[in-house]
Enzyme design. Structure first.
Site, PDB file in Angstrom:
ATOM      1  N   HIS A  86    -102.863 -17.978 -23.606  1.00 43.45           N
ATOM      2  CA  HIS A  86    -103.958 -18.956 -23.682  1.00 43.45           C
ATOM      3  C   HIS A  86    -104.761 -18.791 -24.963  1.00 43.45           C
ATOM      4  CE1 HIS A  86    -107.404 -16.285 -22.538  1.00 43.45           C
ATOM      5  NE2 HIS A  86    -106.502 -15.636 -21.834  1.00 43.45           N
ATOM      6  N   ASP A  88    -108.054 -20.311 -25.223  1.00 44.32           N
ATOM      7  CA  ASP A  88    -109.491 -20.366 -24.967  1.00 44.32           C
ATOM      8  C   ASP A  88    -110.047 -18.952 -24.853  1.00 44.32           C
ATOM      9  OD1 ASP A  88    -107.901 -20.350 -22.518  1.00 44.32           O
ATOM     10  OD2 ASP A  88    -109.817 -20.352 -21.447  1.00 44.32           O
ATOM     11  N   ASP A 118    -107.601 -11.097 -26.227  1.00 45.18           N
ATOM     12  CA  ASP A 118    -107.613 -11.996 -25.071  1.00 45.18           C
ATOM     13  C   ASP A 118    -107.868 -13.439 -25.515  1.00 45.18           C
ATOM     14  OD1 ASP A 118    -107.711 -12.930 -22.426  1.00 45.18           O
ATOM     15  OD2 ASP A 118    -109.834 -12.451 -22.223  1.00 45.18           O
ATOM     16  N   GLU A 152    -107.760 -21.021 -19.447  1.00 46.94           N
ATOM     17  CA  GLU A 152    -107.485 -19.880 -18.572  1.00 46.94           C
ATOM     18  C   GLU A 152    -108.763 -19.226 -18.079  1.00 46.94           C
ATOM     19  OE1 GLU A 152    -106.761 -15.763 -17.327  1.00 46.94           O
ATOM     20  OE2 GLU A 152    -107.940 -16.442 -19.037  1.00 46.94           O
ATOM     21  N   GLU A 153    -109.782 -19.166 -18.936  1.00 48.08           N
ATOM     22  CA  GLU A 153    -111.000 -18.435 -18.598  1.00 48.08           C
ATOM     23  C   GLU A 153    -111.889 -19.157 -17.587  1.00 48.08           C
ATOM     24  OE1 GLU A 153    -111.292 -15.502 -19.351  1.00 48.08           O
ATOM     25  OE2 GLU A 153    -110.310 -15.086 -21.253  1.00 48.08           O
ATOM     26  N   ASP A 176    -101.204 -11.248 -21.123  1.00 44.20           N
ATOM     27  CA  ASP A 176    -102.649 -11.367 -20.919  1.00 44.20           C
ATOM     28  C   ASP A 176    -103.137 -10.317 -19.933  1.00 44.20           C
ATOM     29  OD1 ASP A 176    -105.212 -12.398 -21.137  1.00 44.20           O
ATOM     30  OD2 ASP A 176    -104.900 -13.906 -19.591  1.00 44.20           O
ATOM     31  N   HIS A 440    -113.693  -9.381 -23.096  1.00 51.30           N
ATOM     32  CA  HIS A 440    -114.848 -10.113 -22.564  1.00 51.30           C
ATOM     33  C   HIS A 440    -116.174  -9.482 -22.979  1.00 51.30           C
ATOM     34  CE1 HIS A 440    -112.777 -12.582 -19.139  1.00 51.30           C
ATOM     35  NE2 HIS A 440    -112.050 -12.519 -20.237  1.00 51.30           N
TER      36      HIS A 440
END
Length: 467
Positions: A86, A88, A118, A152-153, A176, A440
């Site tokens: 991903h 995003d 990520d 995805e997030e 991921d 994150h």
């Protein structure tokens, strides 16, 4: 076969691969407001455009699925393997020191920037694995497709759109997660609850609380406004609470009101112990202040009883549990808004295979309703498991062992990935065991050598599964 050629190819393209990762990581692709033709806003749209242009320039057949998802195919043969990544990212957040979030930079053996681990870095590593196979002319009998999503997030509605059009490949892995192979993903409960009460003007009082960025992020900062307090009381209590929680409390005095910012440490909600939750730290502080008695303050106290600071296992909620296959339940209080007449909050719980609606959802409902809150969840996300003895998983593990010299084994994780709903999907890479890449959080990074070895492993997997 082809191990030497694959390794030489990836090593010789190291600088080019880093440049391509940086090219994508300069784009702020967090989810934004819908615009025509841009389902997740201009940032995600730009990242997808850039990635597809990159894949096209390397000779792959590309497709764009309504700007939800893009794909790159290695050949036009029978569909065998999907690599699901991903583009995003979660919001930048606070506390960056090594670089600005969207200004990727190499420092030593690391590449810093939002998305480097990520999942833009691993996505480009997969693209370079496909380049290696293509440009080395390794003969394949079947096709591999790189799938690049953009939501995805925030719920994976992008991939739901894609699979409403296309079928699952017989085998899918997502870079991921982490190596070796994540074949078990916990289920989940994003517990959304509310409460209402009659407002009170009695002083001292709590005016508001605002905390959290996303449900899957442990808050690194949380804010509150109070009125009618003596400065000395606020400062002394802040000093006392900091010693107990490790959270820092910044006070800004504006006449009769004070703005309070609790500063902890953000983390992925699947690993809440790696952070220090500023939201629960803020509630801890507020419950130590001598507010005038009112329903609002009573409910704040009850909320902290249900999710105390430092309780990352759901003990106070009555749902702490674990099993051998997937480990312990985790809990992160991630979102909260409080006004003078009500509150709206959400916690993120990652639930092991032994979890059920009866021993998690209904227990939460009973316990929080006894405290006067209303839970708005009717269901929870089931866990995901793929047979670790399958040919697919064993092929992944063999490639991992061959290129790293480390033992390959199946592990479980709390974070749900793109493959959670896929029958034969696992997470595979792209960080090695023991690497904390601050996913994150502030100063997210990828270890450059880990991205390189990931690309090599992915290329070997393509070779072994599709030739």
């Amino acid at each position: 076969m082809y191990k030497k050629e694959i390794s030489q190819y990836i090593d010789s393209h190291k600088e080019e691969m880093i440049r391509d990762i940086c090219r994508l990581c300069r784009i702020n692709s967090e989810k934004m407001s819908y615009k025509e033709g841009m389902p997740y806003g201009p940032g995600a749209f730009r990242a997808l455009e850039e990635a597809l242009e990159m894949a096209d320039s390397y000779g792959f057949t590309i497709n764009n699925y309504d700007n939800y998802v893009g794909t790159a195919d290695l050949n036009d043969k029978e569909h065998q393997l999907d690599i699901l990544a991903h583009l995003d990212v979660v919001p930048a957040g606070e506390g960056w020191k090594e670089t600005e979030p969207f200004e990727p930079v190499v420092k030593g053996d690391k590449l810093f920037g939002r998305g480097t681990s990520d999942d833009k870095g691993p996505a480009v590593a997969a693209l370079y694995a496909m380049r290696a196979v293509k440009e080395l002319n390794i003969p394949l009998k079947k096709n591999v497709r790189l799938i690049l999503g953009t939501d995805e997030e925030c719920g994976s509605s992008d991939i739901a759109h894609y699979y409403s059009i296309e079928k699952e490949a017989p085998m899918t892995f997502s870079p991921d997660g982490a190596f070796p192979v994540v074949n078990t993903e916990k289920g989940g409960l994003n517990g959304h609850f509310t409460a209402d009460w009659e407002p009170s003007d009695a002083l001292p009082k709590l005016v508001s609380i605002k905390a959290g960025l996303k449900v899957n992020v442990v808050p690194g900062k949380a804010n509150a406004t109070v009125a009618g307090f003596d400065k000395e009381v606020l400062s002394r209590t802040a000093s006392e609470c900091e010693k107990e929680t490790g959270v820092r409390y910044e006070l800004t005095f504006e006449g009769d009101t004070t703005c309070i910012t609790a500063v902890g440490e953000g983390a992925h909600a699947s690993t809440p112990k790696e952070g220090n939750n500023a939201l629960t730290g803020l509630l801890f502080y507020l419950t130590r202040l001598p507010f005038a008695k009112c329903p609002q303050i009573t409910m704040i106290g009850r909320l902290l009883e249900l999710i105390p600071h430092g309780d990352t296992e759901g003990k106070a909620l009555g749902i702490a549990m674990s099993d051998e296959l997937s480990g312990e339940l985790t809990l992160a209080f991630s979102l909260l808004e409080v006004t003078e007449s009500g509150l709206d909050g959400t916690f993120d719980s990652r639930c092991p295979v032994c979890a059920t609606s009866e021993n998690v959802l209904e227990v939460v409902r009973k316990n929080i309703e006894e405290k006067g809150f209303t839970l708005h969840n009717d269901s929870m996300r089931p866990p995901h498991h793929v047979d670790g003895d399958s040919v697919f998983v064993k092929t992944l593990l063999n490639a991992y062992e061959s290129y790293t010299g480390l033992k390959g084994e199946c592990v479980s994780m709390g974070g749900g990935t793109y493959v959670h709903e896929l029958e034969n999907g696992v997470a595979f890479g792209a960080s090695l065991p023991g690497t904390d890449n601050r996913m994150h959080g502030a100063d997210e990074f990828a270890v450059i050598d880990e991205l390189l070895v990931s690309a090599k492993i992915f290329a070997q997997v393509i070779t072994d599964l599709c030739s």
